[in-house]
Design a protein around this motif. Structure first.
Motif, PDB file in Angstrom:
ATOM      1  N   GLY A 741       0.563  -1.094  -0.092  1.00 50.71           N
ATOM      2  CA  GLY A 741       0.013  -0.006  -0.085  1.00 50.71           C
ATOM      3  C   GLY A 741       0.781   1.277   0.053  1.00 50.71           C
ATOM      4  O   GLY A 741       0.590   2.287  -0.657  1.00 50.71           O
ATOM      5  N   ALA A 742       1.986   1.094   0.673  1.00 50.56           N
ATOM      6  CA  ALA A 742       2.840   2.497   0.787  1.00 50.56           C
ATOM      7  C   ALA A 742       3.513   2.530  -0.591  1.00 50.56           C
ATOM      8  O   ALA A 742       3.885   3.367  -0.969  1.00 50.56           O
ATOM      9  N   TRP A 743       3.710   1.268  -1.572  1.00 52.27           N
ATOM     10  CA  TRP A 743       4.372   1.433  -2.688  1.00 52.27           C
ATOM     11  C   TRP A 743       3.423   2.042  -3.714  1.00 52.27           C
ATOM     12  O   TRP A 743       3.678   2.967  -4.454  1.00 52.27           O
ATOM     13  N   ALA A 744       2.088   1.692  -3.445  1.00 56.03           N
ATOM     14  CA  ALA A 744       1.120   2.362  -4.298  1.00 56.03           C
ATOM     15  C   ALA A 744       0.969   3.886  -4.041  1.00 56.03           C
ATOM     16  O   ALA A 744       0.674   4.836  -4.810  1.00 56.03           O
ATOM     17  N   TRP A 745       1.031   4.228  -2.657  1.00 50.81           N
ATOM     18  CA  TRP A 745       0.874   5.562  -2.438  1.00 50.81           C
ATOM     19  C   TRP A 745       1.886   6.548  -3.092  1.00 50.81           C
ATOM     20  O   TRP A 745       1.603   7.661  -3.470  1.00 50.81           O
ATOM     21  N   ASP A 746       3.234   5.816  -2.730  1.00 51.64           N
ATOM     22  CA  ASP A 746       4.203   6.723  -3.407  1.00 51.64           C
ATOM     23  C   ASP A 746       3.918   6.962  -5.025  1.00 51.64           C
ATOM     24  O   ASP A 746       4.307   8.196  -5.275  1.00 51.64           O
ATOM     25  N   ILE A 747       3.640   6.141  -5.671  1.00 49.18           N
ATOM     26  CA  ILE A 747       3.364   6.366  -7.066  1.00 49.18           C
ATOM     27  C   ILE A 747       2.262   7.290  -7.187  1.00 49.18           C
ATOM     28  O   ILE A 747       1.896   8.136  -8.180  1.00 49.18           O
ATOM     29  N   GLN A 750       3.578  10.699  -6.461  1.00 51.67           N
ATOM     30  CA  GLN A 750       4.459  11.214  -7.549  1.00 51.67           C
ATOM     31  C   GLN A 750       3.712  11.496  -8.832  1.00 51.67           C
ATOM     32  O   GLN A 750       4.216  12.632  -9.644  1.00 51.67           O
ATOM     33  N   TYR A 751       2.466  11.108  -9.282  1.00 51.27           N
ATOM     34  CA  TYR A 751       1.870  11.382 -10.356  1.00 51.27           C
ATOM     35  C   TYR A 751       0.699  12.095 -10.021  1.00 51.27           C
ATOM     36  O   TYR A 751       0.050  12.854 -11.097  1.00 51.27           O
ATOM     37  N   GLY A 752      -0.091  11.989  -8.953  1.00 52.67           N
ATOM     38  CA  GLY A 752      -1.028  12.786  -8.465  1.00 52.67           C
ATOM     39  C   GLY A 752      -2.435  12.648  -9.206  1.00 52.67           C
ATOM     40  O   GLY A 752      -2.853  13.671  -9.759  1.00 52.67           O
ATOM     41  N   GLN A 753      -2.806  11.460  -9.488  1.00 54.76           N
ATOM     42  CA  GLN A 753      -3.869  11.055 -10.497  1.00 54.76           C
ATOM     43  C   GLN A 753      -5.096  11.061  -9.683  1.00 54.76           C
ATOM     44  O   GLN A 753      -5.087  10.709  -8.497  1.00 54.76           O
TER      45      GLN A 753
END
Length: 753
Positions: A741-747, A750-753
């Motif tokens: 979940g932390a990996w997905a949150w970093d993405i 980063q991209y703010g979609q």
């Protein structure tokens, strides 16, 4: 012998507003007097002193000096009273005006264009009471051998009950002249035209108290110098607008605004007053009255602003939709509300203006009944202009073209307000709109609601604290010489976590964060050298602490609203300060909590791409599904099944391992379970954890066998599932959920979609 003449421009005012009984004979020619408002042309009469304010339109260009307050000085009564029968109680000073003095107070007033003599007109002439009615000996106005008479002091006058002679206005002007003569500063009587207010080559000291803010051409001016209004709307955390007034707490409001002012240096604060809080009642005589508590609390709000050298704008008719028709009983009540509220602030320089209605073109009645709403706005703004001779009158529109639309009678709102007040979302749009406005009017233009959010974090790249700094710098530069001010939607962010609602962009328009810390944009305003707006009116009483808002009742089994996914119970604060609420909390409470999901990384929010509500945790991303395909089957489900249906984990394991292929074991491991859907097995501690943690819902099917992988620099036994990854922690001899979940949150960040 009276030798002085009544000079222009005072003569017309003297003749039309009361003449000899009210003002008495002239005692001087017009002369220049230094006041808190700067040099003024004044003329002294037996019972009053008149001031010339040429920057104001008639009849507000001539005003009465506060001779009563000046003469009373330190003898002003600290006494307060309770409302008495048959008397008029004025909460501003907590004093009554009782018969027979009340009849005199009501029988004269400055003509502001109202029918008869309104309370606002009497206040404009005589002012608020400063003392109770007491014997004349109290102030040594009569000797022991004289018949005693009652005296009551007011801001601009002194009323005296002389029995058979009737009620007289005290000779305050004559007493003032005697003091001037004793001090050898008596005005020279000279048959010369009244001098214009003194001017110098240097602008007035902007730290000088007083001076009403006025619309002059395309500018807002104070003491003849242009000013910029910088500020925003104050809302008390965890309180609706109605609750803030109902559970008023002056010291807490002061503490909030002290913190905001220290961080930003703003000079203007707007406060909304819901019309529902007015508590209008009808007296036995048929008169409509507004709650004294509301007036008292508004005065405290104005005084809080004054302590910080700010001015206040009150927004009236908040949340109102019952727009009256002309001549109706409802209109009578609305006009009485305006007169009662605004009339208590005539001459009060703490109040900058009155925003009649905030964005009426967003009200649900606008689309189908625009003519009625416009007619109502025109009538209310016109009345407010009569009740507020010294303050600005405005209506904030979302679409500024609506200022020029005409009502039933062909009247446009732009002709009833002092300035164009509008809402804006970005600088480029504002520039185009400004040019269109300038083609229609030369009135000042104020952005009274600027909407640029700094969050929520990681949702949209352009809405961040860094971008908010850039946008505010741009609009402040663009406003130079064009706009007369910029008010932000709210001064402080709203914390959605501990309260109802998902985290959303509307919570992040403030200059301070929800925890009270300053955002970087606060330094932008500090660097703008905002001009303070000190006032002369002060309230020397302690602020009312009020009472706390009662806590909402809790239930053992709070209901969950399927439309929003929110429950009636309290949101759960987790150890890292984030909150879990609604169906997400149900999943947290019933399906494993931190051990299964990890700590939440953010509040739940509506994903912009598909409007799905999601919440990120260290080990999972959960989605809330509002729509139910089979309502009958759903109704028969137990609580856990309903949670499975409403809250669904995102397939993080599949996303993390996209493009990788994992071999399938040829033999089933001891104690293992094979999943025919994928062919992979689970066994040992991983199987035990899977079955205890609602594995098929939480993790989905396995998409690998157990394997060795490096995790944060350490080789570990792991296994991938559709919705996550399990790890064996050798140090603790336990299974733990990987932080995908932390990996997905970093993405996401980063991209703010």
């Amino acid at each position: 012998m009276i030798t002085a003449c009544i000079d222009a421009p005072f003569r017309t005012f003297w003749e039309e507003q009361g003449g000899l009984p009210v003002f008495g004979y002239p005692l001087s020619e017009a002369f220049t007097q230094t006041t808190d408002q700067g040099p003024l042309t004044v003329q002294l009469f037996e019972r009053a002193q008149l001031e010339w304010h040429p920057q104001n339109s008639p009849p507000y260009d001539i005003q009465l000096s506060h001779l009563g307050r000046m003469a009373l000085g330190e003898q002003e009564s600290p006494v307060t009273e309770q409302a008495q029968a048959d008397c008029l109680f004025l909460p501003a000073t907590s004093l009554n005006i009782c018969p027979p003095l009340l009849a005199e107070w009501r029988s004269h007033g400055l003509d502001l264009g109202n029918d008869g003599i309104s309370e606002a007109e009497s206040l404009a002439l005589t002012g608020l009471p400063l003392t109770p009615a007491l014997p004349c000996t109290t102030w040594s106005l009569c000797g022991p051998d004289e018949p005693p008479y009652l005296v009551q002091w007011f801001e601009r006058a002194r009323l005296e009950d002389h029995g058979a002679q009737g009620i007289l206005r005290g000779l305050l002007g004559r007493e003032q002249a005697q003091q001037l003569m004793a001090a050898d500063t008596a005005p020279v009587q000279a048959a010369t035209p009244p001098p214009a207010p003194a001017t110098t080559n240097n602008p007035p000291d902007q730290t000088q108290p007083g001076g009403f803010v006025q619309a002059v051409g395309a500018q807002l001016q104070r003491y003849g110098e242009p000013i910029m209004l910088i500020g925003g709307t104050y809302e008390r955390a965890d309180y609706s607008a109605e609750e803030m007034w109902r559970y008023w707490n002056g010291p807490e409001v002061l503490a909030d605004l002290e913190r905001i002012h220290a961080a930003t240096g703003i000079n203007t604060v707007r406060v909304r007053i819901p019309y529902s809080i007015k508590t209008i009642t009808q007296t036995p005589e048929g008169a409509v009255e507004v709650s004294d508590k509301l007036i008292t609390r508004m005065r405290e709000m104005a005084d809080i602003a004054a302590r910080l050298d700010m001015r206040v704008i009150f927004t009236l008719f908040g949340g109102y939709s019952d727009f009256s028709i002309p001549g109706s009983k409802a209109e009578e009540t609305e006009l009485r509300y305006l007169e009662r509220v605004i009339g208590n602030f005539v001459g009060d320089d703490r109040v900058l203006g009155w925003d009649i209605y905030h964005e009426p073109d967003r009200n649900w009645r606008w689309d189908n009944e625009e003519d009625l709403v416009l007619s109502w706005l025109v009538r209310m703004a016109n009345a407010a202009q009569a009740f507020a001779p010294n303050q600005l009158v405005m209506v904030t529109m979302r679409d500024d073209e609506h200022f020029w639309h005409e009502d039933f009678d062909g009247l446009a709102l732009i002709d009833q307000v002092d300035l164009v007040t509008l809402q804006a979302d970005d600088v480029e749009e504002l520039r185009a709109r400004y040019d269109a406005i300038r083609s229609q009017t030369s009135k000042p233009v104020l952005v009274s609601e600027f909407n640029w959010a700094s969050g929520p974090p990681c949702r949209r790249a352009k809405h961040s604290e860094a971008q908010q700094v850039i946008v505010y710098n741009d609009i402040l530069q663009a406003s130079d010489g064009l706009l007369v001010g910029l008010l932000t939607r709210v001064l402080q962010d709203e914390a959605s976590g501990p309260y109802g609602g998902w985290d959303e962009q509307d919570n992040y328009h403030g200059l301070l964060r929800a925890d009270g810390s300053a955002k970087p944009v606060a330094a932008v305003l500090q660097a703008a050298s905002i001009t303070p707006l000190p006032s002369t009116v002060r309230q020397n009483e302690p602020l009312a602490p009020g009472r706390e808002k009662p806590d909402e009742e809790e239930t053992d089994e709070p209901a969950v609203d399927p439309e929003t996914g929110l429950t009636t119970d309290e949101p759960l604060e987790t150890p890292n300060g984030q909150y879990v609420k609604g169906w997400f909390r149900r999943a947290w409470d019933r399906l494993g909590g931190q051990a299964t999901f990890g700590l939440p990384l953010a509040e739940a929010y509506e994903r912009p791409s598909d409007e799905r509500v999601v919440q990120y945790f260290e080990g999972a991303v959960l989605e809330y599904h509002q729509k139910i395909e089979d309502e009958e089957a759903y109704a028969e489900m137990g609580e856990i099944e309903k949670i499975y249906t409403r809250i669904r984990p995102v397939a993080l394991g599949s996303a993390y391992t996209e493009g990788r292929e994992f071999p399938v074991a040829t033999e089933r491991p001891p104690g293992g379970r094979r999943f025919r859907e994928t062919g992979y097995h689970i066994s040992g501690p991983f199987r035990e954890f899977y079955e205890q943690a609602h594995g098929e819902w939480r993790l989905g099917w396995p998409i690998s066998e157990e394997l060795q992988e490096e995790v944060q620099g350490t080789m570990m036994t792991v296994q991938y599932f559709q919705n996550g990854r399990l790890e064996w922690n050798e140090a603790t001899q336990s299974v733990q959920v990987s932080q995908l979940g932390a990996w997905a949150w970093d993405i996401q960040c980063q991209y703010g979609q």
